[in-house]
Design a protein around this motif. Structure first.
Motif, PDB file in Angstrom:
ATOM      1  N   ALA A   1     105.164 -69.007  19.856  1.00 16.00           N
ATOM      2  CA  ALA A   1     105.860 -68.726  21.162  1.00 16.00           C
ATOM      3  C   ALA A   1     106.009 -67.049  21.085  1.00 16.00           C
ATOM      4  CB  ALA A   1     107.360 -69.386  21.273  1.00 16.00           C
ATOM      5  N   ALA A   2     106.450 -66.409  19.798  1.00 12.22           N
ATOM      6  CA  ALA A   2     106.838 -65.355  19.668  1.00 12.22           C
ATOM      7  C   ALA A   2     105.475 -64.323  19.818  1.00 12.22           C
ATOM      8  CB  ALA A   2     107.269 -65.020  18.445  1.00 12.22           C
ATOM      9  N   LEU A   3     104.457 -64.987  19.577  1.00 15.91           N
ATOM     10  CA  LEU A   3     103.121 -64.414  19.728  1.00 15.91           C
ATOM     11  C   LEU A   3     102.711 -64.090  21.284  1.00 15.91           C
ATOM     12  CD1 LEU A   3     100.361 -63.129  18.671  1.00 15.91           C
ATOM     13  CD2 LEU A   3      99.647 -65.483  18.301  1.00 15.91           C
ATOM     14  N   LEU A   4     103.021 -65.205  21.863  1.00 16.69           N
ATOM     15  CA  LEU A   4     102.905 -65.108  23.685  1.00 16.69           C
ATOM     16  C   LEU A   4     103.641 -64.042  24.116  1.00 16.69           C
ATOM     17  CD1 LEU A   4     102.432 -68.926  24.349  1.00 16.69           C
ATOM     18  CD2 LEU A   4     100.655 -67.241  24.283  1.00 16.69           C
ATOM     19  N   THR A   5     105.047 -64.090  23.526  1.00 17.49           N
ATOM     20  CA  THR A   5     105.853 -63.168  24.297  1.00 17.49           C
ATOM     21  C   THR A   5     105.528 -61.882  23.977  1.00 17.49           C
ATOM     22  OG1 THR A   5     107.745 -64.748  23.983  1.00 17.49           O
ATOM     23  CG2 THR A   5     108.128 -62.411  24.053  1.00 17.49           C
ATOM     24  N   SER A   6     105.203 -61.547  22.692  1.00 14.27           N
ATOM     25  CA  SER A   6     104.471 -60.074  22.239  1.00 14.27           C
ATOM     26  C   SER A   6     103.225 -59.927  23.251  1.00 14.27           C
ATOM     27  CB  SER A   6     104.110 -60.168  20.932  1.00 14.27           C
ATOM     28  OG  SER A   6     102.961 -60.575  20.684  1.00 14.27           O
ATOM     29  N   ARG A   7     102.367 -60.630  23.627  1.00 14.12           N
ATOM     30  CA  ARG A   7     101.265 -60.284  24.504  1.00 14.12           C
ATOM     31  C   ARG A   7     101.523 -60.156  25.710  1.00 14.12           C
ATOM     32  NH1 ARG A   7      97.052 -60.589  20.532  1.00 14.12           N
ATOM     33  NH2 ARG A   7      95.208 -60.812  22.189  1.00 14.12           N
ATOM     34  N   VAL A   8     102.556 -60.629  26.294  1.00 12.20           N
ATOM     35  CA  VAL A   8     103.028 -60.537  27.462  1.00 12.20           C
ATOM     36  C   VAL A   8     103.840 -59.197  27.808  1.00 12.20           C
ATOM     37  CG1 VAL A   8     104.710 -61.308  29.479  1.00 12.20           C
ATOM     38  CG2 VAL A   8     103.339 -62.824  28.406  1.00 12.20           C
ATOM     39  N   VAL A   9     104.534 -58.993  26.600  1.00 17.77           N
ATOM     40  CA  VAL A   9     105.305 -57.610  26.712  1.00 17.77           C
ATOM     41  C   VAL A   9     104.199 -56.625  26.686  1.00 17.77           C
ATOM     42  CG1 VAL A   9     106.953 -56.175  25.408  1.00 17.77           C
ATOM     43  CG2 VAL A   9     107.523 -58.629  25.945  1.00 17.77           C
ATOM     44  N   ARG A  10     103.340 -56.437  25.882  1.00 19.79           N
ATOM     45  CA  ARG A  10     102.119 -55.544  25.677  1.00 19.79           C
ATOM     46  C   ARG A  10     101.517 -55.296  26.915  1.00 19.79           C
ATOM     47  NH1 ARG A  10      98.280 -57.021  21.214  1.00 19.79           N
ATOM     48  NH2 ARG A  10     100.058 -57.139  20.068  1.00 19.79           N
ATOM     49  N   VAL A  11     101.218 -56.265  27.921  1.00 22.80           N
ATOM     50  CA  VAL A  11     100.686 -56.151  29.066  1.00 22.80           C
ATOM     51  C   VAL A  11     101.443 -55.361  30.183  1.00 22.80           C
ATOM     52  CG1 VAL A  11      99.756 -57.322  31.333  1.00 22.80           C
ATOM     53  CG2 VAL A  11      98.971 -57.939  28.777  1.00 22.80           C
TER      54      VAL A  11
ATOM     55  N   GLN B   1     107.106 -57.823  11.136  1.00 24.03           N
ATOM     56  CA  GLN B   1     107.110 -58.760  12.233  1.00 24.03           C
ATOM     57  C   GLN B   1     105.770 -58.519  12.877  1.00 24.03           C
ATOM     58  OE1 GLN B   1     110.443 -59.835  14.540  1.00 24.03           O
ATOM     59  NE2 GLN B   1     109.336 -59.493  16.449  1.00 24.03           N
ATOM     60  N   ASP B   2     105.405 -57.389  13.091  1.00 23.17           N
ATOM     61  CA  ASP B   2     104.234 -57.171  13.837  1.00 23.17           C
ATOM     62  C   ASP B   2     102.892 -57.502  13.041  1.00 23.17           C
ATOM     63  OD1 ASP B   2     105.431 -56.018  15.926  1.00 23.17           O
ATOM     64  OD2 ASP B   2     105.045 -53.804  15.535  1.00 23.17           O
ATOM     65  N   ARG B   3     102.979 -57.424  11.841  1.00 24.33           N
ATOM     66  CA  ARG B   3     101.884 -57.748  10.713  1.00 24.33           C
ATOM     67  C   ARG B   3     101.855 -59.464  10.790  1.00 24.33           C
ATOM     68  NH1 ARG B   3     103.608 -55.361   5.530  1.00 24.33           N
ATOM     69  NH2 ARG B   3     102.570 -57.127   4.699  1.00 24.33           N
ATOM     70  N   ILE B   4     102.932 -59.825  10.735  1.00 21.53           N
ATOM     71  CA  ILE B   4     103.128 -61.287  10.861  1.00 21.53           C
ATOM     72  C   ILE B   4     102.298 -62.113  12.238  1.00 21.53           C
ATOM     73  CG2 ILE B   4     104.547 -63.570  10.945  1.00 21.53           C
ATOM     74  CD1 ILE B   4     106.401 -61.842   8.923  1.00 21.53           C
ATOM     75  N   LEU B   5     102.622 -61.511  13.421  1.00 15.65           N
ATOM     76  CA  LEU B   5     102.343 -61.831  14.653  1.00 15.65           C
ATOM     77  C   LEU B   5     100.916 -61.464  14.769  1.00 15.65           C
ATOM     78  CD1 LEU B   5     105.176 -60.743  17.072  1.00 15.65           C
ATOM     79  CD2 LEU B   5     104.490 -63.196  16.314  1.00 15.65           C
ATOM     80  N   ASP B   6     100.403 -60.329  14.245  1.00  9.37           N
ATOM     81  CA  ASP B   6      98.977 -59.964  14.227  1.00  9.37           C
ATOM     82  C   ASP B   6      97.978 -61.119  13.215  1.00  9.37           C
ATOM     83  OD1 ASP B   6      99.157 -57.694  15.912  1.00  9.37           O
ATOM     84  OD2 ASP B   6      99.142 -56.316  14.019  1.00  9.37           O
ATOM     85  N   ALA B   7      98.752 -61.429  12.266  1.00  6.54           N
ATOM     86  CA  ALA B   7      98.162 -62.486  11.379  1.00  6.54           C
ATOM     87  C   ALA B   7      98.168 -63.845  12.070  1.00  6.54           C
ATOM     88  CB  ALA B   7      98.872 -62.590  10.169  1.00  6.54           C
ATOM     89  N   ALA B   8      98.956 -64.185  12.815  1.00  5.06           N
ATOM     90  CA  ALA B   8      98.966 -65.364  13.785  1.00  5.06           C
ATOM     91  C   ALA B   8      97.935 -65.555  14.642  1.00  5.06           C
ATOM     92  CB  ALA B   8     100.407 -65.642  14.380  1.00  5.06           C
ATOM     93  N   ALA B   9      97.757 -64.310  15.263  1.00  3.93           N
ATOM     94  CA  ALA B   9      96.883 -64.218  16.515  1.00  3.93           C
ATOM     95  C   ALA B   9      95.277 -64.198  15.768  1.00  3.93           C
ATOM     96  CB  ALA B   9      96.853 -62.826  16.975  1.00  3.93           C
ATOM     97  N   ALA B  10      95.108 -63.668  14.695  1.00  2.73           N
ATOM     98  CA  ALA B  10      93.752 -63.666  13.713  1.00  2.73           C
ATOM     99  C   ALA B  10      93.522 -65.392  13.293  1.00  2.73           C
ATOM    100  CB  ALA B  10      93.780 -63.082  12.446  1.00  2.73           C
ATOM    101  N   CYS B  11      94.780 -65.974  13.140  1.00  2.00           N
ATOM    102  CA  CYS B  11      94.586 -67.438  12.605  1.00  2.00           C
ATOM    103  C   CYS B  11      94.222 -68.195  14.127  1.00  2.00           C
ATOM    104  CB  CYS B  11      95.706 -67.971  12.231  1.00  2.00           C
ATOM    105  SG  CYS B  11      96.383 -67.506  10.606  1.00  2.00           S
ATOM    106  N   VAL B  12      94.904 -67.788  15.036  1.00  2.37           N
ATOM    107  CA  VAL B  12      94.338 -68.882  16.092  1.00  2.37           C
ATOM    108  C   VAL B  12      92.963 -68.316  16.614  1.00  2.37           C
ATOM    109  CG1 VAL B  12      94.699 -68.762  18.754  1.00  2.37           C
ATOM    110  CG2 VAL B  12      97.079 -68.869  17.231  1.00  2.37           C
TER     111      VAL B  12
END
Length: 197
Positions: free
Chosen positions: A64-74, A17-28
């Motif tokens: 949406a999951a990517l945004l949530t992960s960014r907030v949780v990380r902060v 899941q983390d790899r997928i979200l990291d890939a989504a961030a790279a795509c953005v």
């Protein structure tokens, strides 16, 4: 050539899941919000499209999951946990500053208004619920400390979210008037004034 496979043996679901979200961030960052595709996310993550679909039904859900992960990380930042209104306000302002400088969060706010508006005007998203829960717990502690006025902690936290979210969303617009630290100072004044006894 990178092989595309399902979850690798020995690799946990969270790691995939983390790899997928990291890939989504790279795509953005590489293509912009509008040109992110599920196929490209899967390719960059090194997984099959069905592996992605098992977790999220579409690209919008991944974002949406990517945004949530960014907030949780902060929020996971091990910042000072001193009780009291001023320390609480300092933490809220610090989180707002980090989100305001997060390329992914800002890309969604400025380049995907239809996605952002769902969470600005229509309903609370997961990341907003997480923020409200975190702030409500700290408001309750500050109430016990005697530095925050009486009131339902979740209601007070929801209002703090509205004040802060509006500040983050509109920071670029008022930058000629309130730049950098000036915006942080005024946000702190607004939150302190709202929460004080």
């Amino acid at each position: 050539m990178m092989s595309i496979s399902n979850d690798s043996p020995g690799e946990g679901s969270d790691a995939v899941q983390d790899r997928i979200l990291d890939a989504a961030a790279a795509c953005v960052l590489a293509y912009g919000i509008d040109r992110v595709t599920l196929a490209e996310i899967a390719r960059r993550a090194g997984v099959s499209r069905p592996t992605v679909y098992r977790r999220w039904p579409d690209t919008r859900s991944i974002l949406a999951a990517l945004l949530t992960s960014r907030v949780v990380r902060v929020l996971d930042d091990p910042a000072d946990r001193e009780p009291g209104r001023e320390a609480l306000v300092g933490r809220i302002v610090a989180v707002a500053g980090k989100l305001q400088h997060d390329e992914i969060v800002m890309a969604v706010l400025h380049n995907a208004p239809e996605l952002a508006m769902v969470y600005i005007a229509e309903r609370l998203g997961t990341s907003q619920q997480i923020l409200i829960d975190a702030v409500a717990g700290q408001i309750e502690q500050a109430q016990e400390h005697g530095s925050v006025r009486a009131g339902d902690p979740r209601r007070l936290a929801a209002m703090c979210l509205l004040i802060t979210q509006s500040t983050v969303q509109s920071a670029q617009m008022v930058e000629p008037i309130l730049s950098g630290g000036e915006l942080d100072t005024e946000l702190a004044h607004a939150l302190n004034g709202y929460l004080k006894r």
